[in-house]
Design a protein around this motif. Sequence first.
Motif, PDB file in Angstrom:
ATOM      1  N   ASP A  91       0.844  -1.199   0.000  1.00  0.00           N
ATOM      2  CA  ASP A  91       0.000   0.000   0.000  1.00  0.00           C
ATOM      3  C   ASP A  91       0.878   1.248   0.000  1.00  0.00           C
ATOM      4  OD1 ASP A  91      -2.290  -1.589   0.147  1.00  0.00           O
ATOM      5  OD2 ASP A  91      -2.225  -1.628   2.356  1.00  0.00           O
ATOM      6  N   ALA A  92       0.456   2.237  -0.746  1.00  0.00           N
ATOM      7  CA  ALA A  92       1.214   3.491  -0.826  1.00  0.00           C
ATOM      8  C   ALA A  92       0.253   4.658  -0.983  1.00  0.00           C
ATOM      9  CB  ALA A  92       2.194   3.454  -1.993  1.00  0.00           C
ATOM     10  N   THR A  93       0.727   5.831  -0.574  1.00  0.00           N
ATOM     11  CA  THR A  93       0.004   7.084  -0.776  1.00  0.00           C
ATOM     12  C   THR A  93       0.740   7.908  -1.810  1.00  0.00           C
ATOM     13  OG1 THR A  93      -0.834   7.091   1.508  1.00  0.00           O
ATOM     14  CG2 THR A  93      -0.823   9.190   0.328  1.00  0.00           C
ATOM     15  N   VAL A  94       0.006   8.446  -2.774  1.00  0.00           N
ATOM     16  CA  VAL A  94       0.585   9.272  -3.831  1.00  0.00           C
ATOM     17  C   VAL A  94      -0.042  10.656  -3.739  1.00  0.00           C
ATOM     18  CG1 VAL A  94       1.031   9.494  -6.297  1.00  0.00           C
ATOM     19  CG2 VAL A  94       0.780   7.211  -5.273  1.00  0.00           C
ATOM     20  N   GLU A  95       0.793  11.682  -3.644  1.00  0.00           N
ATOM     21  CA  GLU A  95       0.308  13.060  -3.520  1.00  0.00           C
ATOM     22  C   GLU A  95       0.968  13.919  -4.589  1.00  0.00           C
ATOM     23  OE1 GLU A  95      -0.011  16.722  -0.240  1.00  0.00           O
ATOM     24  OE2 GLU A  95       1.158  14.904   0.216  1.00  0.00           O
ATOM     25  N   ASN A  96       0.162  14.708  -5.279  1.00  0.00           N
ATOM     26  CA  ASN A  96       0.673  15.629  -6.299  1.00  0.00           C
ATOM     27  C   ASN A  96       1.009  16.962  -5.635  1.00  0.00           C
ATOM     28  OD1 ASN A  96       1.312  17.162  -8.503  1.00  0.00           O
ATOM     29  ND2 ASN A  96      -0.675  16.971  -9.515  1.00  0.00           N
ATOM     30  N   LEU A  97       2.298  17.213  -5.453  1.00  0.00           N
ATOM     31  CA  LEU A  97       2.747  18.449  -4.822  1.00  0.00           C
ATOM     32  C   LEU A  97       2.986  19.564  -5.826  1.00  0.00           C
ATOM     33  CD1 LEU A  97       5.318  17.021  -2.237  1.00  0.00           C
ATOM     34  CD2 LEU A  97       2.913  17.601  -1.877  1.00  0.00           C
ATOM     35  N   GLY A  98       2.828  19.273  -7.139  1.00  0.00           N
ATOM     36  CA  GLY A  98       3.098  20.266  -8.159  1.00  0.00           C
ATOM     37  C   GLY A  98       1.908  21.173  -8.417  1.00  0.00           C
ATOM     38  N   GLN A  99       2.079  22.022  -9.442  1.00  0.00           N
ATOM     39  CA  GLN A  99       1.060  22.998  -9.788  1.00  0.00           C
ATOM     40  C   GLN A  99       0.315  22.635 -11.072  1.00  0.00           C
ATOM     41  OE1 GLN A  99       0.461  25.725  -7.696  1.00  0.00           O
ATOM     42  NE2 GLN A  99       1.822  24.525  -6.413  1.00  0.00           N
ATOM     43  N   ALA A 100       0.523  21.404 -11.585  1.00  0.00           N
ATOM     44  CA  ALA A 100      -0.159  20.953 -12.794  1.00  0.00           C
ATOM     45  C   ALA A 100      -0.716  19.557 -12.575  1.00  0.00           C
ATOM     46  CB  ALA A 100       0.801  20.962 -13.986  1.00  0.00           C
ATOM     47  N   LYS A 101      -1.730  19.208 -13.339  1.00  0.00           N
ATOM     48  CA  LYS A 101      -2.329  17.876 -13.251  1.00  0.00           C
ATOM     49  C   LYS A 101      -1.327  16.829 -13.700  1.00  0.00           C
ATOM     50  CE  LYS A 101      -6.318  15.189 -14.820  1.00  0.00           C
ATOM     51  NZ  LYS A 101      -7.535  15.198 -15.666  1.00  0.00           N
ATOM     52  N   SER A 102      -1.319  15.680 -13.007  1.00  0.00           N
ATOM     53  CA  SER A 102      -0.346  14.635 -13.314  1.00  0.00           C
ATOM     54  C   SER A 102      -0.953  13.578 -14.230  1.00  0.00           C
ATOM     55  CB  SER A 102       0.140  13.960 -12.028  1.00  0.00           C
ATOM     56  OG  SER A 102      -0.897  13.155 -11.479  1.00  0.00           O
ATOM     57  N   ASP A 103      -0.097  12.935 -14.986  1.00  0.00           N
ATOM     58  CA  ASP A 103      -0.436  11.741 -15.761  1.00  0.00           C
ATOM     59  C   ASP A 103       0.850  10.926 -15.861  1.00  0.00           C
ATOM     60  OD1 ASP A 103      -1.540   9.814 -17.303  1.00  0.00           O
ATOM     61  OD2 ASP A 103      -1.672  11.014 -19.124  1.00  0.00           O
ATOM     62  N   GLN A 104       1.244  10.338 -14.723  1.00  0.00           N
ATOM     63  CA  GLN A 104       2.528   9.675 -14.611  1.00  0.00           C
ATOM     64  C   GLN A 104       2.345   8.247 -14.113  1.00  0.00           C
ATOM     65  OE1 GLN A 104       5.284  11.749 -12.131  1.00  0.00           O
ATOM     66  NE2 GLN A 104       4.920  13.751 -13.066  1.00  0.00           N
ATOM     67  N   PRO A 105       3.292   7.378 -14.464  1.00  0.00           N
ATOM     68  CA  PRO A 105       3.230   6.022 -13.913  1.00  0.00           C
ATOM     69  C   PRO A 105       3.724   5.971 -12.476  1.00  0.00           C
ATOM     70  CG  PRO A 105       5.153   6.250 -15.321  1.00  0.00           C
ATOM     71  CD  PRO A 105       4.383   7.544 -15.431  1.00  0.00           C
ATOM     72  N   VAL A 106       3.203   4.999 -11.726  1.00  0.00           N
ATOM     73  CA  VAL A 106       3.706   4.657 -10.390  1.00  0.00           C
ATOM     74  C   VAL A 106       3.960   3.162 -10.431  1.00  0.00           C
ATOM     75  CG1 VAL A 106       3.176   4.508  -7.932  1.00  0.00           C
ATOM     76  CG2 VAL A 106       2.490   6.538  -9.244  1.00  0.00           C
ATOM     77  N   TRP A 107       5.139   2.722  -9.959  1.00  0.00           N
ATOM     78  CA  TRP A 107       5.462   1.311 -10.105  1.00  0.00           C
ATOM     79  C   TRP A 107       6.135   0.739  -8.861  1.00  0.00           C
ATOM     80  CZ3 TRP A 107       7.843   5.317 -12.568  1.00  0.00           C
ATOM     81  CH2 TRP A 107       9.226   5.453 -12.454  1.00  0.00           C
ATOM     82  N   LEU A 108       6.067  -0.593  -8.761  1.00  0.00           N
ATOM     83  CA  LEU A 108       6.628  -1.342  -7.641  1.00  0.00           C
ATOM     84  C   LEU A 108       7.802  -2.161  -8.142  1.00  0.00           C
ATOM     85  CD1 LEU A 108       6.383  -2.474  -4.677  1.00  0.00           C
ATOM     86  CD2 LEU A 108       4.919  -4.265  -5.663  1.00  0.00           C
ATOM     87  N   THR A 109       8.907  -2.148  -7.374  1.00  0.00           N
ATOM     88  CA  THR A 109      10.076  -2.951  -7.735  1.00  0.00           C
ATOM     89  C   THR A 109      10.433  -3.902  -6.600  1.00  0.00           C
ATOM     90  OG1 THR A 109      11.633  -1.285  -6.863  1.00  0.00           O
ATOM     91  CG2 THR A 109      11.030  -1.131  -9.198  1.00  0.00           C
ATOM     92  N   ARG A 110      11.023  -5.008  -7.004  1.00  0.00           N
ATOM     93  CA  ARG A 110      11.609  -5.955  -6.056  1.00  0.00           C
ATOM     94  C   ARG A 110      13.057  -6.174  -6.479  1.00  0.00           C
ATOM     95  NH1 ARG A 110      11.339 -11.981  -7.330  1.00  0.00           N
ATOM     96  NH2 ARG A 110      13.017 -11.086  -8.567  1.00  0.00           N
TER      97      ARG A 110
END
Length: 595
Positions: free
Chosen positions: A151-170
């Motif tokens: 589980d993770a929390t993602v927060e957009n701290l920028g000034q524009a709308k995001s459209d980015q990937p978030v990924w998990l690594t092992r």
Amino acid sequence: MADEVGTYEATVTVTDDEGRTDTDTLYVHVEARDLPEALLSGPGTAIAGESRIYTLFGNAGDALLSSALWTLNGEYQESEDLGGQSSVSLKEKITFEKPGEYRLNGTLADEAGFQAQDSMNITVWSPTAHLLVTLTDTNSPVNESEVLEVDATVENLGQAKSDQPVWLTREGNVVDVIPGMELRPGETADVTLEWQTDPGDAGTHDIGVHSLNDTDSGEAVVTPGGGGDVFFAVGYTSPPPSTVAPGETVQPTVEVTNTGTATGTQTVVMLDIHGTPVESTEMTLSPGESRKVTTFSWTPTVSDLGTGDLVVQSEDDEASAEVTVQGSTHFDVEFASVVPTNTSKITPPGPHDWINVTVNVTNTGDTPGKQDIRLTRTVWPPKPTLPREQKDEVQNVTLDPGESTEVELLWWSPRTSDLQSCDGETKCYLIYTQLGIHSEDDEEYKMPYDRGGGGGGGNPPCTGPNPPPDSWCGTPVTLFSASEIEAGDSVGVSVKIYNHYASTEWRGVNIKSHHVSSYGPGSYKNWQAKLEADDSAQPGQKIKVCVTMESWAGSHLRSNYDPKAKAPAARKGSFGCSTIPVVDGGDDGGGGGGR
């Protein structure tokens, strides 16, 4: 706090559960003295990823300054030995990696142990989307072949709308991807990423949650259980090309094979040359089963220029291919001006005059580049003492994409005697010079002057009884047979053209069609023609009638010299223009003389 100078007692008494007590007294001597002073100065805002300079001013009190300390949000940044100075002005460069609120503190200490400090709040922001990721929980430990949930929390701290990937690594290998997190500025979302463990995965693993801007990491434990091993081997069956251009789509083919002894499910990911996931697919394979992936694609942009590895990976294996994103340059050239140094006359330059040629050069490609810009001159007809094509000057130009510059090149005019070429009989024909400007991608040509007049600016009008020798001139253009014209009618055009050469010259005179006339020495001809108005002409419009003359006739030169040679295109000069209005025909047949 003691407000006055003197000695103060501080007594402490303690009592245990059995009523026994103990007492101790501390004596504090308060003296009057000057303490050090500190003042912190610098910008109160910053952009994430940038650095800012802050200044700590300080003055010593009764004791000299001994040291300085910088902290950011309570964490050590820098310290400095001041060596007994009485005043200081210390500068510190602070880099803010992420958006957020920061507190910067500067502390000064003197040799007596007294301190002074100052602090300031700094707001750091990002003009683009900036995703902060925080790993909040896992369901670790899990047995082999079970799913590890992160589980993770993602927060957009920028000034524009995001459209980015978030990924998990092992252990650095991508095992799950959320292709695009769409978050408005300030918005927060909770996500769950998964890793399908397999037999043989028992142990403690490093896991990480990533965005393009941030990473948070932790550990997960997989306990032994289940039977058999799973191993997803990956490889390219159709690798990407080694070199691609921005905007060109890369579509490799990947084959995945489960070489283990148990059925398993894994996510196969393609990472671009910067290591960012761009495609992913989940698949379940039985032992020995293979599957081809043909849906992966990546389209680089100008920001991807460079070389790196395009990687496909499973949780167990990876394959890579080196790809270079290579842009192109294209240098366009055009004449800006051609100016002789003898500005008192423009045709022709005198012997050994210099001609300043200014060239506009623009890189219309998408890659910085360097090219030679060349000036050439071609003479016609050929003459043994004067090579047909001569290179006059070369300048090397470096331009960024979209950048333009002006380049000045010099052409050295030949001797006057070199401007004539004779055929061994009775006639001499004058040399015509064509200038060429060249890059590796483009070229342009121009007739800067010819000995027949016009000088690049058209044939001059007749302004007196004695026009200059070796020239053409013409009377102003006259329209006759009508003062106005109807659509579909015709009008007569007249101009008197003089030949001031010492020999017969050929020139083409043009309105709508090409008519060639011969002019003897000192002769003139009244040249007349009819010009039809287009049927689409509308009442109230005006037709502009211009008479032009070619500076020389290419067909004549070819017939007198090398029939196979290709003469440069004839250049035209204008004797002027006149206008005539278009009227409504009506019933009066107005003004259409010459119909």
